[in-house]
Design an enzyme around this catalytic site. Sequence first.
Site, mmCIF file in Angstrom:
data_model
loop_
_atom_site.group_PDB
_atom_site.id
_atom_site.type_symbol
_atom_site.label_atom_id
_atom_site.label_comp_id
_atom_site.label_asym_id
_atom_site.label_seq_id
_atom_site.Cartn_x
_atom_site.Cartn_y
_atom_site.Cartn_z
ATOM 1 C CB ALA A 10 -0.937 -0.009 1.201
ATOM 2 N NE ARG A 34 10.039 -3.909 0.936
ATOM 3 C CZ ARG A 34 10.718 -4.080 -0.186
ATOM 4 N NH1 ARG A 34 11.807 -4.817 -0.174
ATOM 5 N NH2 ARG A 34 10.313 -3.529 -1.311
ATOM 6 C CB VAL A 59 5.325 -10.093 1.978
ATOM 7 C CG1 VAL A 59 4.224 -9.069 2.148
ATOM 8 C CG2 VAL A 59 6.076 -9.893 0.662
ATOM 9 C CB SER A 138 1.165 -9.606 -14.129
ATOM 10 O OG SER A 138 1.819 -9.043 -15.239
ATOM 11 C CE1 TYR A 151 6.351 -9.331 -11.637
ATOM 12 C CE2 TYR A 151 5.798 -9.194 -13.976
ATOM 13 C CZ TYR A 151 5.518 -8.893 -12.655
ATOM 14 O OH TYR A 151 4.392 -8.161 -12.348
ATOM 15 C CE LYS A 155 2.999 -10.305 -10.112
ATOM 16 N NZ LYS A 155 2.087 -9.868 -9.052
ATOM 17 N N GLY A 182 -2.086 -5.169 -17.417
ATOM 18 C CA GLY A 182 -0.968 -4.990 -18.357
ATOM 19 C C GLY A 182 -0.116 -3.844 -17.851
ATOM 20 C CD GLU A 187 7.333 4.392 -6.018
ATOM 21 O OE1 GLU A 187 7.958 3.578 -5.317
ATOM 22 O OE2 GLU A 187 6.746 5.376 -5.541
ATOM 23 C CG PHE A 188 6.276 -2.909 -12.246
ATOM 24 C CD1 PHE A 188 6.020 -4.030 -11.473
ATOM 25 C CD2 PHE A 188 6.727 -3.113 -13.540
ATOM 26 C CE1 PHE A 188 6.215 -5.310 -11.972
ATOM 27 C CE2 PHE A 188 6.925 -4.383 -14.049
ATOM 28 C CZ PHE A 188 6.666 -5.489 -13.264
HETATM 29 P P1 NDP Z 1 5.064 -0.423 -7.101
HETATM 30 O O1 NDP Z 1 6.532 -0.688 -7.175
HETATM 31 O O2 NDP Z 1 4.597 0.974 -7.271
HETATM 32 O O3 NDP Z 1 4.482 -1.001 -5.727
HETATM 33 C C1 NDP Z 1 4.902 -2.229 -5.205
HETATM 34 C C2 NDP Z 1 4.391 -2.364 -3.778
HETATM 35 O O4 NDP Z 1 4.753 -3.662 -3.282
HETATM 36 C C3 NDP Z 1 4.996 -1.328 -2.857
HETATM 37 O O5 NDP Z 1 4.014 -0.814 -1.993
HETATM 38 C C4 NDP Z 1 6.030 -2.113 -2.083
HETATM 39 O O6 NDP Z 1 6.160 -1.593 -0.765
HETATM 40 C C5 NDP Z 1 5.398 -3.497 -2.033
HETATM 41 N N1 NDP Z 1 6.439 -4.500 -1.838
HETATM 42 C C6 NDP Z 1 7.421 -4.852 -2.698
HETATM 43 N N2 NDP Z 1 8.236 -5.746 -2.130
HETATM 44 C C7 NDP Z 1 7.773 -5.951 -0.869
HETATM 45 C C8 NDP Z 1 8.199 -6.745 0.219
HETATM 46 N N3 NDP Z 1 9.313 -7.513 0.151
HETATM 47 N N4 NDP Z 1 7.480 -6.735 1.365
HETATM 48 C C9 NDP Z 1 6.382 -5.959 1.464
HETATM 49 N N5 NDP Z 1 5.920 -5.185 0.473
HETATM 50 C C10 NDP Z 1 6.622 -5.176 -0.683
HETATM 51 O O7 NDP Z 1 4.408 -1.370 -8.207
HETATM 52 P P2 NDP Z 1 2.882 -1.668 -8.621
HETATM 53 O O8 NDP Z 1 1.929 -0.888 -7.824
HETATM 54 O O9 NDP Z 1 2.834 -1.589 -10.080
HETATM 55 O O10 NDP Z 1 2.802 -3.213 -8.227
HETATM 56 C C11 NDP Z 1 1.770 -3.773 -7.446
HETATM 57 C C12 NDP Z 1 1.468 -5.168 -7.965
HETATM 58 O O11 NDP Z 1 0.962 -5.062 -9.295
HETATM 59 C C13 NDP Z 1 2.673 -6.093 -8.029
HETATM 60 O O12 NDP Z 1 2.272 -7.381 -7.615
HETATM 61 C C14 NDP Z 1 3.001 -6.122 -9.524
HETATM 62 O O13 NDP Z 1 3.657 -7.299 -9.907
HETATM 63 C C15 NDP Z 1 1.619 -6.005 -10.116
HETATM 64 N N6 NDP Z 1 1.547 -5.553 -11.498
HETATM 65 C C16 NDP Z 1 2.075 -4.338 -11.879
HETATM 66 C C17 NDP Z 1 1.968 -3.933 -13.198
HETATM 67 C C18 NDP Z 1 2.565 -2.664 -13.695
HETATM 68 O O14 NDP Z 1 2.716 -2.511 -14.932
HETATM 69 N N7 NDP Z 1 2.905 -1.706 -12.867
HETATM 70 C C19 NDP Z 1 1.277 -4.759 -14.195
HETATM 71 C C20 NDP Z 1 0.804 -6.012 -13.683
HETATM 72 C C21 NDP Z 1 0.909 -6.373 -12.385
HETATM 73 P P3 NDP Z 1 7.548 -1.351 -0.002
HETATM 74 O O15 NDP Z 1 8.599 -1.121 -1.032
HETATM 75 O O16 NDP Z 1 7.271 -0.163 0.869
HETATM 76 O O17 NDP Z 1 7.755 -2.600 0.789
HETATM 77 C C1 8X3 Z 2 3.849 -5.990 -15.026
HETATM 78 C C2 8X3 Z 2 3.625 -5.823 -16.488
HETATM 79 O O1 8X3 Z 2 4.552 -6.373 -18.803
HETATM 80 O O2 8X3 Z 2 6.143 -5.736 -17.107
HETATM 81 O O3 8X3 Z 2 3.375 -7.193 -14.533
HETATM 82 O O4 8X3 Z 2 5.117 -7.885 -17.039
HETATM 83 S S1 8X3 Z 2 4.929 -6.486 -17.388
#
Ligand code: NDP
Ligand code: 8X3
Length: 252
Positions: A10, A34, A59, A138, A151, A155, A182, A187-188
């Site tokens: 979150a 974290r 986690v 994803s 990755y 997923k 998608g 910050e991904f």
């Molecule tokens: P962000 O990097 O913006 O957010 C990732 C979140 O996951 C952060 O809040 C981070 O919190 C938390 N996180 C990561 N590692 C840990 C850990 N070890 N322990 C606890 N919390 C953790 O990315 P998104 O919002 O894009 O990603 C959210 C989800 O969506 C992920 O599962 C991602 O795979 C999925 N997703 C994203 C896509 C995209 O294109 N952005 C597409 C498809 C799926 P903190 O660092 O504070 O611990």
């Molecule tokens: C995040 C989207 O295309 O980088 O799950 O796998 S992609």
Amino acid sequence: MRKTALITGASSGIGRATARLFASQGIDIIICGRRKERLQELQQELSTQVDVHILAFDVRDKAMVFKGIASLPEQFSNIDILINNAGNAHGLSPIDQGDVEDWEAMIDINVKGLLYVSKAIIPSMIANKAGHIINIGSTAAKEVYPNGNVYCASKHAVDALNQAMRIDLHHHGIRVGAIHPGLVETEFSEVRFKGDTEKAEKVYQGYTPLTPEDIADIIYFAVSRPAHVNIADLIVMPRDQASSTIVNKKLS
Ligand code: NDP
Ligand code: 8X3
């Protein structure tokens, strides 16, 4: 009666947008991640609307996950909705050049972390004969793309676990569904490319990516359906994306 949701990840992106939307809809929230300072800022922002509790844990640390969830204050101990969202990609390399630590991070966070959090919460949902779990997968859960290897595997595991949880839990009155985004601008990619913002920004250039708010809307739609309706599996892409590798980019 007001509902309570626990949202992992979150502190950023999709999870943070979901926390904001849930709060605006009167759902009390437990926000996890974290980065405690970020969670504190979010708590301050949202606590005028609902009750907000912070669980700062990695986690991967199963002892902290189980202890944190077991020691939730009474008011937050009945979790109606679990959003398994925490996760990231680490690296983007051919399988022969992959970094073992990156592989471990993705499997430990995206798969094992999701399992730990779920295991800590499911017993109370079973006792309540109700609950709703949304797993954030994803498009990488549905297809494999070059250099995405581990990755994508992590997923695909989320996709399998989503189906497995539904099979094992539906007769307890628990709804389980996955949302598979998608390309979403968060910050991904910064995490995937280890802080290389230039490289990360390029991922979202030349087309209109999804926003975290787009995904939060869909998550809220799923959890706000009548109790007999379960959105089991949903893929959502930007209009300009057709698959993981086919994106209509117009770069000048
Ligand atoms: P962000 O990097 O913006 O957010 C990732 C979140 O996951 C952060 O809040 C981070 O919190 C938390 N996180 C990561 N590692 C840990 C850990 N070890 N322990 C606890 N919390 C953790 O990315 P998104 O919002 O894009 O990603 C959210 C989800 O969506 C992920 O599962 C991602 O795979 C999925 N997703 C994203 C896509 C995209 O294109 N952005 C597409 C498809 C799926 P903190 O660092 O504070 O611990
Ligand atoms: C995040 C989207 O295309 O980088 O799950 O796998 S992609």
